[in-house]
Design a protein around this motif. Structure first.
Motif, PDB file in Angstrom:
ATOM      1  N   ILE A  33      45.758  62.562  30.139  1.00 37.85           N
ATOM      2  CA  ILE A  33      45.770  62.909  31.565  1.00 37.85           C
ATOM      3  C   ILE A  33      46.262  61.729  32.387  1.00 37.85           C
ATOM      4  CG2 ILE A  33      44.273  63.413  33.540  1.00 37.85           C
ATOM      5  CD1 ILE A  33      42.578  65.119  31.598  1.00 37.85           C
ATOM      6  N   ALA A  34      45.761  60.540  32.086  1.00 34.75           N
ATOM      7  CA  ALA A  34      46.167  59.345  32.833  1.00 34.75           C
ATOM      8  C   ALA A  34      47.648  59.052  32.655  1.00 34.75           C
ATOM      9  CB  ALA A  34      45.337  58.150  32.382  1.00 34.75           C
ATOM     10  N   THR A  35      48.172  59.274  31.457  1.00 37.93           N
ATOM     11  CA  THR A  35      49.593  59.024  31.193  1.00 37.93           C
ATOM     12  C   THR A  35      50.470  59.873  32.105  1.00 37.93           C
ATOM     13  OG1 THR A  35      49.179  58.395  28.895  1.00 37.93           O
ATOM     14  CG2 THR A  35      51.396  59.164  29.433  1.00 37.93           C
ATOM     15  N   ILE A  36      50.081  61.130  32.291  1.00 32.27           N
ATOM     16  CA  ILE A  36      50.861  62.028  33.148  1.00 32.27           C
ATOM     17  C   ILE A  36      50.657  61.692  34.622  1.00 32.27           C
ATOM     18  CG2 ILE A  36      51.128  64.417  33.907  1.00 32.27           C
ATOM     19  CD1 ILE A  36      50.513  65.290  31.060  1.00 32.27           C
ATOM     20  N   THR A  37      49.396  61.538  35.037  1.00 29.85           N
ATOM     21  CA  THR A  37      49.132  61.332  36.458  1.00 29.85           C
ATOM     22  C   THR A  37      49.642  59.990  36.960  1.00 29.85           C
ATOM     23  OG1 THR A  37      46.911  60.520  35.945  1.00 29.85           O
ATOM     24  CG2 THR A  37      47.120  62.851  36.504  1.00 29.85           C
ATOM     25  N   ASP A  38      49.727  58.990  36.067  1.00 31.60           N
ATOM     26  CA  ASP A  38      50.253  57.690  36.483  1.00 31.60           C
ATOM     27  C   ASP A  38      51.764  57.617  36.307  1.00 31.60           C
ATOM     28  OD1 ASP A  38      48.912  55.488  37.713  1.00 31.60           O
ATOM     29  OD2 ASP A  38      49.559  54.200  36.077  1.00 31.60           O
ATOM     30  N   VAL A  39      52.383  58.761  36.019  1.00 35.83           N
ATOM     31  CA  VAL A  39      53.828  58.926  35.941  1.00 35.83           C
ATOM     32  C   VAL A  39      54.444  57.935  34.952  1.00 35.83           C
ATOM     33  CG1 VAL A  39      55.874  59.456  37.328  1.00 35.83           C
ATOM     34  CG2 VAL A  39      53.654  59.434  38.425  1.00 35.83           C
ATOM     35  N   MET A  40      53.855  57.840  33.777  1.00 35.62           N
ATOM     36  CA  MET A  40      54.446  57.047  32.706  1.00 35.62           C
ATOM     37  C   MET A  40      55.576  57.852  32.040  1.00 35.62           C
ATOM     38  SD  MET A  40      52.872  54.112  32.562  1.00 35.62           S
ATOM     39  CE  MET A  40      52.928  54.173  34.345  1.00 35.62           C
ATOM     40  N   PRO A  41      56.594  57.185  31.513  1.00 38.18           N
ATOM     41  CA  PRO A  41      57.683  57.916  30.851  1.00 38.18           C
ATOM     42  C   PRO A  41      57.177  58.663  29.625  1.00 38.18           C
ATOM     43  CG  PRO A  41      57.899  55.549  30.500  1.00 38.18           C
ATOM     44  CD  PRO A  41      56.823  55.729  31.521  1.00 38.18           C
ATOM     45  N   LEU A  42      57.460  59.947  29.560  1.00 35.31           N
ATOM     46  CA  LEU A  42      56.973  60.771  28.458  1.00 35.31           C
ATOM     47  C   LEU A  42      57.952  60.719  27.293  1.00 35.31           C
ATOM     48  CD1 LEU A  42      55.420  63.770  30.401  1.00 35.31           C
ATOM     49  CD2 LEU A  42      54.266  61.854  29.300  1.00 35.31           C
ATOM     50  N   ILE A  43      58.049  59.542  26.728  1.00 26.92           N
ATOM     51  CA  ILE A  43      58.877  59.310  25.551  1.00 26.92           C
ATOM     52  C   ILE A  43      58.048  58.522  24.548  1.00 26.92           C
ATOM     53  CG2 ILE A  43      61.054  59.349  26.834  1.00 26.92           C
ATOM     54  CD1 ILE A  43      60.995  56.302  26.875  1.00 26.92           C
ATOM     55  N   GLY A  44      58.521  58.502  23.298  1.00 27.91           N
ATOM     56  CA  GLY A  44      57.892  57.676  22.272  1.00 27.91           C
ATOM     57  C   GLY A  44      56.400  57.888  22.167  1.00 27.91           C
ATOM     58  N   GLU A  45      55.661  56.790  22.217  1.00 26.01           N
ATOM     59  CA  GLU A  45      54.211  56.806  22.053  1.00 26.01           C
ATOM     60  C   GLU A  45      53.522  57.684  23.095  1.00 26.01           C
ATOM     61  OE1 GLU A  45      50.679  53.454  22.319  1.00 26.01           O
ATOM     62  OE2 GLU A  45      52.634  52.873  21.532  1.00 26.01           O
ATOM     63  N   ASN A  46      53.998  57.654  24.333  1.00 26.63           N
ATOM     64  CA  ASN A  46      53.380  58.469  25.384  1.00 26.63           C
ATOM     65  C   ASN A  46      53.555  59.956  25.116  1.00 26.63           C
ATOM     66  OD1 ASN A  46      52.515  56.246  26.853  1.00 26.63           O
ATOM     67  ND2 ASN A  46      54.312  56.211  28.178  1.00 26.63           N
ATOM     68  N   ASP A  87      50.648  71.484  34.517  1.00 32.28           N
ATOM     69  CA  ASP A  87      49.232  71.783  34.759  1.00 32.28           C
ATOM     70  C   ASP A  87      48.425  70.507  34.976  1.00 32.28           C
ATOM     71  OD1 ASP A  87      49.615  74.536  34.446  1.00 32.28           O
ATOM     72  OD2 ASP A  87      49.274  74.444  32.283  1.00 32.28           O
ATOM     73  N   ILE A  88      48.712  69.494  34.167  1.00 27.30           N
ATOM     74  CA  ILE A  88      47.984  68.229  34.293  1.00 27.30           C
ATOM     75  C   ILE A  88      48.436  67.473  35.540  1.00 27.30           C
ATOM     76  CG2 ILE A  88      47.519  65.994  33.223  1.00 27.30           C
ATOM     77  CD1 ILE A  88      46.185  68.365  31.835  1.00 27.30           C
ATOM     78  N   GLY A  89      49.746  67.396  35.721  1.00 25.84           N
ATOM     79  CA  GLY A  89      50.293  66.579  36.810  1.00 25.84           C
ATOM     80  C   GLY A  89      50.093  67.161  38.192  1.00 25.84           C
ATOM     81  N   PHE A  90      49.998  68.503  38.305  1.00 26.57           N
ATOM     82  CA  PHE A  90      49.963  69.117  39.635  1.00 26.57           C
ATOM     83  C   PHE A  90      48.741  69.994  39.893  1.00 26.57           C
ATOM     84  CE2 PHE A  90      54.375  68.038  38.877  1.00 26.57           C
ATOM     85  CZ  PHE A  90      54.759  67.489  40.079  1.00 26.57           C
ATOM     86  N   VAL A  91      47.892  70.176  38.888  1.00 25.34           N
ATOM     87  CA  VAL A  91      46.710  71.020  39.088  1.00 25.34           C
ATOM     88  C   VAL A  91      45.422  70.261  38.780  1.00 25.34           C
ATOM     89  CG1 VAL A  91      45.572  73.190  38.494  1.00 25.34           C
ATOM     90  CG2 VAL A  91      48.072  73.075  38.517  1.00 25.34           C
ATOM     91  N   VAL A  92      45.289  69.772  37.551  1.00 30.81           N
ATOM     92  CA  VAL A  92      44.061  69.082  37.143  1.00 30.81           C
ATOM     93  C   VAL A  92      44.034  67.647  37.662  1.00 30.81           C
ATOM     94  CG1 VAL A  92      42.671  68.299  35.179  1.00 30.81           C
ATOM     95  CG2 VAL A  92      43.789  70.538  35.097  1.00 30.81           C
ATOM     96  N   GLY A  93      45.107  66.896  37.396  1.00 32.54           N
ATOM     97  CA  GLY A  93      45.164  65.489  37.774  1.00 32.54           C
ATOM     98  C   GLY A  93      44.923  65.229  39.247  1.00 32.54           C
ATOM     99  N   PRO A  94      45.539  66.007  40.161  1.00 25.89           N
ATOM    100  CA  PRO A  94      45.311  65.755  41.585  1.00 25.89           C
ATOM    101  C   PRO A  94      43.853  65.872  42.015  1.00 25.89           C
ATOM    102  CG  PRO A  94      47.291  67.061  41.287  1.00 25.89           C
ATOM    103  CD  PRO A  94      46.640  66.960  39.937  1.00 25.89           C
TER     104      PRO A  94
END
Length: 584
Positions: A235-248, A285-292
């Motif tokens: 959840i934190a990876t998405i909400t903190d706008v980390m690049p969704l590549i590789g390990e993330n 869902d995580i970035g715009f519904v749950v995370g906010p």
């Protein structure tokens, strides 16, 4: 405002890739556009992601930090976790507190109040910790710039372990940038030049997770047994706008079909409130519904509520907190819209500025970053929104690719009392009388041509409506999780013939549109931008033509649109509809 439409046109054998991974060539093209252009990368991208992702390397000071905290646990010392008020800091705090409780530690946590405390650990917190008999402080998602607080901890004899992911402060010298590291007993941050960890773009919660994995191993516990910690990190990876590549990407992909059934009662309850009945979540869902909802607590109230939810083991408490967080998020939405509308109304006096510094003294400082983000999306320009604070002014900024906001404000640090952040987002404090000078310097230093600073719409595939099938729409799910670095696909079509438009919504803010292509009719929908769409038609064709569109009569109106297809289910019927993202 003029927009720049860009077709991403990377080359590859899309048919061959599609056959190998059993996807449509369109999917292969989208993936290639994301830089997934080798056999190894493709195998990783299309992998199932069943295994819990492991660390990709070693951290500087990790073993040292684990030994320090492990010894404090064994001595039954009091440990304090100091987090941050955003979703990344909240999740990182929950990860550390749950881990330390599992290991039998006497642990407390402190989330700074956005207005009363400001960002990160400060000297007052250290003094209070000392008075309370705290022997060890662990920071998460903050600490790398807490020089005075770190010095105070040393003076008080408190062990300090910093876990952070923000850029390391530096001084310019003849030899180049010289990093400045706080005087802590251990500093765990992949952004340090001496840290060998290969994947640098992880969030604060993932740094905390890697630390806790090591702690578990030290005490003979398998980290996988605490799977909810991985849910928090995803959840934190998405909400903190980390690049969704590789390990993330591997981490988030592994958790999306598990978060709604998380071992965390509080997280399950929040998902049930916001997405009832949905088992497999998306990045959206995580970035715009749950995370906010998690983020809103630290903006409108106190982030302690979000930590309490994630740590809750009582269904009544979790339900009450989930309801309260949902209400706070609605309040945050209304405040943001009002602030964004006001900020956009001020842009006419800044048309020649490359970097927007918007002074809004009465704006609630907690939403300054959100308003800056809205302005940045509308203008394509780096934006700082400045508000009045208890002492001077505070600003929050959102940037664009190619403009490192943290580097640029660092060049102006003589004007600032406090600052920190990332290339894409930063925060700062300064005397009110320095605002105009900051605006002047940022603009003078910006080397990006003014004509390049406009909204950019990057198109993956110029795809006719007729090519879209339910099968292709279902295959788009293999792209999940989408977000920064693995953006959701954008399709476009020019010369779209608009046959009819009608309003939807109580405030007539949405449109249902019928379009024609090669003799066939297709259903399109546009959300929250009805007036803008009508203005676009009137500007190009005149009001009479716009009236014909609403009457469903031949008008000759044609538009360039970007869209995303989806399957619409209503009263047992399924059909394909096209959601308009942008238009011209």
């Amino acid at each position: 405002m003029k927009k720049k439409w860009i077709l991403i046109n990377k080359k590859a054998d899309f048919v061959a890739i599609g056959k190998r991974y059993n996807v449509d060539p369109v999917i292969a093209k989208i993936v290639t556009n994301r830089g997934v252009d080798s056999e190894e990368k493709l195998d990783e991208y299309f992998g199932k992601g069943d295994a819990v992702p492991k660390p990709s390397g070693a951290f500087k000071d990790m073993d040292l930090g684990v030994e320090i905290v492990g010894a404090e646990i064994e001595r039954k010392s009091k440990i304090l976790v100091i987090g941050d008020y955003d979703a990344d800091g909240v999740c990182a705090t929950a990860i550390l507190v749950k881990t330390l409780r599992t290991l039998g530690a006497e642990v407390f946590y402190k989330i700074p109040h956005r207005i009363e405390d400001g960002y990160g650990m400060n000297e007052k917190m250290v003094d209070l910790a000392s008075d309370d008999g705290i022997s060890c402080i662990i920071t998460c998602d903050n600490g790398i710039s807490a020089f005075a607080a770190a010095k105070r901890a040393k003076e008080k004899g408190i062990k300090l372990v910093i876990t952070d992911h923000h850029n390391v402060p530096f001084d310019d010298s003849k030899e180049g940038k010289m990093e400045i590291i706080p005087e802590a007993d251990a500093v765990i941050n992949p952004k340090q030049s001496e840290c060998p960890y290969p994947f640098k773009d992880i969030c604060g919660a993932v740094v905390a997770l890697r630390f806790c994995e090591k702690l578990f191993v030290k005490f003979g516990i398998k980290p996988d047994e605490k799977s909810e910690l991985y849910d928090y990190a995803a959840i934190a990876t998405i909400t903190d706008v980390m690049p969704l590549i590789g390990e993330n990407r591997a981490l988030v992909k592994n958790r999306l079909n598990k978060i709604s059934r998380s071992k965390s009662l509080g997280l399950r309850t929040l998902c049930d409130r916001r997405l009832p009945g949905k088992e497999v979540l998306s990045g959206f869902d995580i970035g715009f519904v749950v995370g906010p909802c998690i983020n809103a607590t630290g903006r409108v109230s106190t982030a302690d509520k979000a930590v309490e939810l994630l740590l809750s083991e009582d269904i009544s408490e979790a339900s009450n907190l989930a309801d309260e967080m949902t209400n706070l998020n609605q309040e945050r939405k209304e405040m943001t819209k009002k602030g964004a509308d006001e900020a956009l109304g001020m842009l006419n006096i800044m048309e020649e500025d490359k970097v927007l510094v918007i002074y809004m003294p009465s704006l609630h400082e907690s939403i300054a970053g959100l308003v800056a983000g809205r302005v940045r999306e509308h203008t394509g320009k780096p934006t700082l929104v400045v508000t009045n604070a208890a002492e001077g002014a505070k600003a929050s900024g959102r940037s664009i690719e190619g403009y490192s906001m943290i580097d640029e404000i660092t060049k102006c640090r003589d004007l600032l009392t406090k600052f920190g952040g990332h290339p894409m987002a930063a925060g700062l404090s300064l005397p009110i009388e320095n605002i105009d000078e900051l605006r002047k310097r940022l603009n003078n230093n910006c080397e990006i041509p003014l004509e390049e600073l406009c909204p950019k719409i990057k198109i993956d595939v110029p795809m006719p409506f007729g090519y879209v099938t339910e099968k292709i729409i279902e295959e788009l799910s293999v792209l999940e999780p989408t977000g920064k670095g693995n953006e959701a696909p954008v399709f476009a079509l020019k010369g779209v013939k608009i046959s009819k438009a009608s309003y939807m919504g109580e405030k007539k803010q949405h449109l249902r549109i019928t379009a024609e292509e090669e003799g066939r009719r297709y259903q399109l929908v546009l959300f929250n931008r009805a007036n803008e769409f009508i203005d676009c038609i009137e500007d190009k064709y005149g009001k009479d033509k716009a009236a014909l569109v609403f009457a469903g009569k031949a008008s000759g109106v044609e538009m360039l649109i970007s869209y995303r297809p989806q399957i619409n289910e209503y009263m047992g019927r399924r059909n394909i509809q096209f959601v308009i993202d942008d238009f011209e």
